[in-house]
Scaffold this active site. Structure first.
Site, mmCIF file in Angstrom:
data_model
loop_
_atom_site.group_PDB
_atom_site.id
_atom_site.type_symbol
_atom_site.label_atom_id
_atom_site.label_comp_id
_atom_site.label_asym_id
_atom_site.label_seq_id
_atom_site.Cartn_x
_atom_site.Cartn_y
_atom_site.Cartn_z
ATOM 1 N N PRO A 68 98.961 -55.385 118.361
ATOM 2 C CA PRO A 68 100.043 -56.076 119.069
ATOM 3 C C PRO A 68 101.090 -56.631 118.105
ATOM 4 C CG PRO A 68 97.940 -57.244 119.332
ATOM 5 C CD PRO A 68 97.655 -56.008 118.568
ATOM 6 N N GLU A 101 89.500 -59.011 115.920
ATOM 7 C CA GLU A 101 90.800 -59.599 115.544
ATOM 8 C C GLU A 101 91.562 -58.727 114.547
ATOM 9 O OE1 GLU A 101 91.413 -62.268 117.465
ATOM 10 O OE2 GLU A 101 89.368 -61.934 118.164
ATOM 11 N N ARG A 158 102.721 -34.058 124.193
ATOM 12 C CA ARG A 158 103.590 -33.352 125.140
ATOM 13 C C ARG A 158 104.902 -32.911 124.496
ATOM 14 N NH1 ARG A 158 107.464 -36.516 127.391
ATOM 15 N NH2 ARG A 158 107.615 -35.423 129.381
ATOM 16 N N ASP A 165 113.844 -36.627 130.467
ATOM 17 C CA ASP A 165 113.009 -37.823 130.571
ATOM 18 C C ASP A 165 113.833 -39.093 130.448
ATOM 19 O OD1 ASP A 165 110.971 -36.036 130.531
ATOM 20 O OD2 ASP A 165 110.177 -36.614 128.577
HETATM 21 N N1 J9N Z 1 100.088 -53.195 122.007
HETATM 22 C C1 J9N Z 1 98.796 -53.615 121.795
HETATM 23 C C2 J9N Z 1 97.879 -53.172 120.838
HETATM 24 C C3 J9N Z 1 96.750 -53.949 121.048
HETATM 25 C C4 J9N Z 1 95.515 -53.925 120.275
HETATM 26 S S1 J9N Z 1 94.295 -55.102 120.497
HETATM 27 C C5 J9N Z 1 93.278 -54.502 119.274
HETATM 28 C C6 J9N Z 1 93.893 -53.417 118.726
HETATM 29 C C7 J9N Z 1 95.158 -53.095 119.269
HETATM 30 N N2 J9N Z 1 96.983 -54.790 122.045
HETATM 31 N N3 J9N Z 1 98.224 -54.591 122.486
#
Ligand code: J9N
Length: 277
Positions: A92, A119, A161, A176
């Site tokens: 994330p 984590e 794709r 698209d």
């Molecule tokens: N975009 C996104 C990736 C993730 C994770 S959580 C653990 C690895 C990747 N969450 N949201």
């Protein structure tokens, strides 16, 4: 293209065997290798994580299994003549994964994915492999998954794709939403097929008119309607040249106007104050 995925949940990657990605593999466009990270653990409990230095919640994935796994995957791929690898780390905290990133990745011969649970992975692993290959830390969206495996499926499908010979002609990706150069990056409007009447609902007359110019204009108007409603950010960042006279007419109907200060802050369009739509 060769794909390697190192994961503690190899079964989570089963969808790579079906549908579009499965077809790409069957057609010889994709060579997929899924590896269980625990292959590279040597203790009784196959430990892949440990407590974070400095304290705090959760667990951090350990350096040694990832290092041994990646060394082994790299040796295999180089031996097979896979070309130059790129490492893809779903997190994330990464750069947004967009269609442009998908296109760039689709041009590489070999992608190695390291989906993490817990984590995340000890930073030294990423730093070490970044000295040997391009590393892309990517986020598929602003939400938190339990692990990176679902993100690997998302990235893989978006990339697969785009590979030559994966989509048939009928399903080509020129139009698209988000394809570079599509409708100035508007969202696609609604689509319809047979029957022409269903539960008292008809097809918009224009689509049955055979008038291609009117149909194109209607589609463009519906794309503007959907984009202003769902993704106003895409409209705001369009320059003054993105819209023709009829687009601007439709935007006005939808309650949008040029921002007179657009050039100052790079937002050229704004909702007309006091107009509801
Ligand atoms: N975009 C996104 C990736 C993730 C994770 S959580 C653990 C690895 C990747 N969450 N949201």
């Amino acid at each position: 293209m060769r794909l390697d995925v190192v994961t503690i949940f190899p079964e989570y990657l089963e969808p790579l065997n079906v549908s579009l990605v499965g077809k790409a593999r069957a057609r010889g466009r994709l060579d997929v290798h899924v590896h269980d990270l625990r292959q590279w653990t040597y203790d009784r409990h196959n430990t892949v994580d440990d407590t974070p230095y400095g304290g705090g919640p959760g667990m951090v994935m350990k350096t040694e299994p990832w290092g041994d796994a990646l060394d082994s995957v790299l040796a295999d791929g180089y031996e097979a003549g896979a070309g130059e690898p790129a490492l893809i780390v779903p997190t994330p905290s990464g750069r947004p994964f967009t269609q442009d990133v998908a296109v760039q990745l689709s041009e590489r011969p070999w992608l190695i994915f390291t989906p993490a649970r817990y984590e995340g992975i000890d930073r030294r692993v990423v730093d070490e492999y970044a000295t040997r290959m391009p590393v892309n830390e990517v986020s598929i969206g602003d939400y938190v998954l339990a692990g990176g495996e679902a993100a690997v499926l998302v990235v893989t499908e978006a990339v697969a794709r785009l590979l030559p010979g994966v989509l048939g002609n009928a399903e080509s990706h020129r139009d698209d939403s988000f394809a570079p150069g599509a409708m100035a990056n508007l969202l696609e409007g609604p689509v319809y097929t047979k029957p022409p009447a269903w539960r008292g609902r008809d097809i918009p007359d224009v689509l049955l008119s055979g008038h291609h110019g009117k149909i194109a204009r209607w589609r463009r108007d519906e794309a503007l309607r959907r984009t202003t409603a769902n993704r106003p950010d895409l409209i705001e960042r369009c320059g003054p040249e993105a819209f023709d006279k009829k687009d601007r007419e439709m935007l006005s109907i939808l309650g949008w106007e040029p921002d007179p200060e657009g050039a100052l802050h790079g937002r050229f369009w704004r909702r007309t104050p006091g107009v509801e739509q």
